[in-house]
Design a protein around this motif. Structure first.
Motif, PDB file in Angstrom:
ATOM      1  N   ARG A 182       0.808  -1.216   0.000  1.00 33.01           N
ATOM      2  CA  ARG A 182       0.000   0.000   0.000  1.00 33.01           C
ATOM      3  C   ARG A 182       0.846   1.272   0.000  1.00 33.01           C
ATOM      4  N   PHE A 183       2.156   1.126   0.138  1.00 38.59           N
ATOM      5  CA  PHE A 183       3.020   2.302   0.069  1.00 38.59           C
ATOM      6  C   PHE A 183       3.311   2.638  -1.393  1.00 38.59           C
ATOM      7  N   ASP A 184       3.248   3.930  -1.721  1.00 32.49           N
ATOM      8  CA  ASP A 184       3.488   4.361  -3.101  1.00 32.49           C
ATOM      9  C   ASP A 184       4.950   4.191  -3.490  1.00 32.49           C
ATOM     10  N   LEU A 185       5.862   4.508  -2.586  1.00 34.75           N
ATOM     11  CA  LEU A 185       7.288   4.415  -2.867  1.00 34.75           C
ATOM     12  C   LEU A 185       7.975   3.623  -1.763  1.00 34.75           C
ATOM     13  N   ILE A 186       8.851   2.716  -2.155  1.00 36.46           N
ATOM     14  CA  ILE A 186       9.606   1.917  -1.193  1.00 36.46           C
ATOM     15  C   ILE A 186      11.081   2.054  -1.547  1.00 36.46           C
ATOM     16  N   TYR A 187      11.834   2.731  -0.696  1.00 34.61           N
ATOM     17  CA  TYR A 187      13.252   2.964  -0.956  1.00 34.61           C
ATOM     18  C   TYR A 187      14.098   2.032  -0.090  1.00 34.61           C
ATOM     19  N   LEU A 188      15.121   1.469  -0.703  1.00 35.72           N
ATOM     20  CA  LEU A 188      16.110   0.697   0.036  1.00 35.72           C
ATOM     21  C   LEU A 188      17.292   1.610   0.329  1.00 35.72           C
ATOM     22  N   ILE A 189      17.526   1.896   1.593  1.00 40.82           N
ATOM     23  CA  ILE A 189      18.653   2.744   2.002  1.00 40.82           C
ATOM     24  C   ILE A 189      19.673   1.833   2.665  1.00 40.82           C
ATOM     25  N   LEU A 190      20.684   1.457   1.903  1.00 41.26           N
ATOM     26  CA  LEU A 190      21.687   0.510   2.380  1.00 41.26           C
ATOM     27  C   LEU A 190      22.951   1.259   2.795  1.00 41.26           C
ATOM     28  N   ASP A 191      23.575   0.772   3.848  1.00 42.27           N
ATOM     29  CA  ASP A 191      24.787   1.407   4.382  1.00 42.27           C
ATOM     30  C   ASP A 191      26.007   0.849   3.660  1.00 42.27           C
ATOM     31  N   ALA A 192      26.158   1.254   2.402  1.00 39.48           N
ATOM     32  CA  ALA A 192      27.309   0.798   1.623  1.00 39.48           C
ATOM     33  C   ALA A 192      28.492   1.726   1.878  1.00 39.48           C
ATOM     34  N   PRO A 193      29.715   1.201   2.018  1.00 38.66           N
ATOM     35  CA  PRO A 193      30.895   2.045   2.277  1.00 38.66           C
ATOM     36  C   PRO A 193      31.113   3.051   1.145  1.00 38.66           C
ATOM     37  N   ASN A 194      31.256   4.317   1.523  1.00 35.66           N
ATOM     38  CA  ASN A 194      31.532   5.384   0.572  1.00 35.66           C
ATOM     39  C   ASN A 194      32.398   6.416   1.274  1.00 35.66           C
ATOM     40  N   VAL A 195      33.602   6.625   0.768  1.00 35.90           N
ATOM     41  CA  VAL A 195      34.578   7.466   1.467  1.00 35.90           C
ATOM     42  C   VAL A 195      34.051   8.872   1.677  1.00 35.90           C
ATOM     43  N   GLU A 196      33.494   9.492   0.648  1.00 35.42           N
ATOM     44  CA  GLU A 196      33.040  10.868   0.753  1.00 35.42           C
ATOM     45  C   GLU A 196      31.874  11.003   1.722  1.00 35.42           C
ATOM     46  N   ASN A 197      30.869  10.136   1.588  1.00 35.14           N
ATOM     47  CA  ASN A 197      29.717  10.204   2.499  1.00 35.14           C
ATOM     48  C   ASN A 197      30.113   9.864   3.932  1.00 35.14           C
ATOM     49  N   ASP A 198      30.999   8.878   4.092  1.00 35.11           N
ATOM     50  CA  ASP A 198      31.442   8.507   5.438  1.00 35.11           C
ATOM     51  C   ASP A 198      32.198   9.665   6.090  1.00 35.11           C
ATOM     52  N   ARG A 199      33.001  10.399   5.301  1.00 39.55           N
ATOM     53  CA  ARG A 199      33.744  11.536   5.854  1.00 39.55           C
ATOM     54  C   ARG A 199      32.801  12.645   6.305  1.00 39.55           C
ATOM     55  N   LYS A 200      31.791  12.944   5.498  1.00 37.84           N
ATOM     56  CA  LYS A 200      30.824  13.989   5.868  1.00 37.84           C
ATOM     57  C   LYS A 200      30.069  13.609   7.139  1.00 37.84           C
ATOM     58  N   LEU A 201      29.658  12.344   7.233  1.00 40.31           N
ATOM     59  CA  LEU A 201      28.927  11.904   8.418  1.00 40.31           C
ATOM     60  C   LEU A 201      29.814  11.978   9.655  1.00 40.31           C
ATOM     61  N   ALA A 202      31.068  11.536   9.540  1.00 44.35           N
ATOM     62  CA  ALA A 202      31.985  11.568  10.679  1.00 44.35           C
ATOM     63  C   ALA A 202      32.261  13.006  11.118  1.00 44.35           C
ATOM     64  N   GLN A 203      32.463  13.913  10.151  1.00 43.09           N
ATOM     65  CA  GLN A 203      32.708  15.318  10.499  1.00 43.09           C
ATOM     66  C   GLN A 203      31.507  15.928  11.208  1.00 43.09           C
ATOM     67  N   HIS A 204      30.294  15.566  10.772  1.00 45.96           N
ATOM     68  CA  HIS A 204      29.089  16.102  11.415  1.00 45.96           C
ATOM     69  C   HIS A 204      28.958  15.583  12.851  1.00 45.96           C
ATOM     70  N   LEU A 205      29.156  14.278  13.055  1.00 45.98           N
ATOM     71  CA  LEU A 205      29.006  13.708  14.389  1.00 45.98           C
ATOM     72  C   LEU A 205      30.073  14.239  15.343  1.00 45.98           C
TER      73      LEU A 205
ATOM     74  N   GLN B 164      -0.349   0.363  -8.713  1.00 41.81           N
ATOM     75  CA  GLN B 164       0.781   1.191  -9.123  1.00 41.81           C
ATOM     76  C   GLN B 164       0.310   2.375  -9.971  1.00 41.81           C
ATOM     77  N   LEU B 165      -0.743   2.183 -10.769  1.00 44.50           N
ATOM     78  CA  LEU B 165      -1.289   3.300 -11.538  1.00 44.50           C
ATOM     79  C   LEU B 165      -1.849   4.363 -10.600  1.00 44.50           C
ATOM     80  N   GLU B 166      -2.557   3.948  -9.558  1.00 48.78           N
ATOM     81  CA  GLU B 166      -3.069   4.904  -8.584  1.00 48.78           C
ATOM     82  C   GLU B 166      -1.926   5.630  -7.884  1.00 48.78           C
ATOM     83  N   SER B 167      -0.829   4.918  -7.623  1.00 47.85           N
ATOM     84  CA  SER B 167       0.336   5.558  -7.008  1.00 47.85           C
ATOM     85  C   SER B 167       0.919   6.611  -7.931  1.00 47.85           C
ATOM     86  N   LEU B 168       0.991   6.304  -9.242  1.00 44.81           N
ATOM     87  CA  LEU B 168       1.506   7.279 -10.209  1.00 44.81           C
ATOM     88  C   LEU B 168       0.640   8.543 -10.225  1.00 44.81           C
ATOM     89  N   ILE B 169      -0.669   8.364 -10.133  1.00 42.02           N
ATOM     90  CA  ILE B 169      -1.566   9.526 -10.124  1.00 42.02           C
ATOM     91  C   ILE B 169      -1.316  10.377  -8.888  1.00 42.02           C
TER      92      ILE B 169
END
Length: 289
Positions: free
Chosen positions: A59-82, A153-158
């Motif tokens: 029943r959800f219109d959008l389902i996103y998979l947010i996986l914690d994949a290693p990424n040097v740039e994103n990991d650096r930004k997160l570490a600097q923020h924390l 899915q058509l109703e979700s697109l609308i």
């Protein structure tokens, strides 16, 4: 059960302290879920990973998979923020938009902006839905057909197209809104509906929790098992012998759980007597053909 009613009927029923009422629940729902085993297993489907009922997940219109994949740039930004939060003067990043302005923007859009579909948007929606349906009628896998889109899915697109137009304060849904909604659907929900075993988009993964390939394998197992036991009417057999003979006939490796589940279904149909404690079956005479 509460979420089912809210998402299907847009109401919430209350029965407490002698008060029985039904309240409107016309609002968007943003939900998050962690993998059932604390880590996402890419070899399993989304339903198998998060253990949510397919009737709710679909029943959800959008389902996103947010996986914690290693990424040097994103990991650096997160570490600097924390780390910055522990400075004597915390290094807090200011949001690009003021919270009060964003709240007023959304409130005005919800109350006064109600977009309608234009002729171009209507034709684009129909074409997008037909393209999604056509993706499931490929010739791969021996001509088997999978469901890559349903009317839900058509109703979700609308809804997504109307939401994108509302974000622009537009009272008419444009063709570009439909295209963007289709892009969101493709990168989100259909990615989550990809069968990890076959690599094909199969909306049954979300709507029923099982892929078309799994259902076909189950049906094939049931048919072969019935044909095998039809030749052994009136005999008692061990489950291990049934599995061994089944694997010899099919040149496959049926798992013990799959065979047991198939035998349970046959017992429910009155075709056999299944003693799970002794792991034996008795094939009824004159029933199988």
């Amino acid at each position: 059960a509460i979420l089912h009613e809210a998402m299907e009927q847009q109401t919430v029923s209350i029965a407490k302290a002698g008060i029985i009422a039904t309240l409107n629940a016309r609002t968007s729902i943003l939900a998050s879920a962690n993998p059932s085993e604390s880590r996402y297993n890419p070899s399993m489907s989304v339903v198998e990973n998060i253990k949510l009922p397919p009737t709710l997940l679909s029943r959800f219109d959008l389902i996103y998979l947010i996986l914690d994949a290693p990424n040097v740039e994103n990991d650096r930004k997160l570490a600097q923020h924390l780390v910055g939060l522990y400075y004597e003067t915390p290094n807090i990043v200011e949001p690009p938009l003021d919270h009060a302005l964003l709240r007023d923007y959304i409130a005005y859009a919800r109350e006064f902006i109600h977009p309608e579909l234009s002729d171009l948007a209507t034709r684009e929606l129909i074409a997008a839905y037909l393209d999604m349906r056509r993706m499931g009628s490929g010739s791969g896998g021996g001509g088997q057909r999978t469901i890559s889109a349903t009317p839900r899915q058509l109703e979700s697109l609308i809804r997504l197209s109307e939401g994108l137009a509302r974000m622009r304060y537009s009272r008419v849904v444009a063709r570009n809104d439909v295209k963007e909604a289709m892009r969101l659907m493709r990168v989100a929900t259909q990615a989550a509906a990809t069968d990890p075993r076959t690599g094909r988009i199969d909306m049954d993964m979300i709507t029923t929790g099982r892929s078309s390939a799994e259902r076909e394998n189950e049906e094939s197992l049931n048919t072969t098992l019935k044909e095998l036991l039809a030749e052994r009417r009136g005999n008692r057999m061990a489950v291990s012998d049934v599995r061994r003979q089944l694997n010899e006939v099919t040149n496959a490796n049926a798992q013990q759980e799959e065979v047991v589940e198939a035998l349970r279904r046959m017992e429910a149909d009155g075709l056999i007597q299944f003693n799970e404690r002794a792991q034996t079956i008795f094939v009824r005479a004159g029933v199988l053909s």
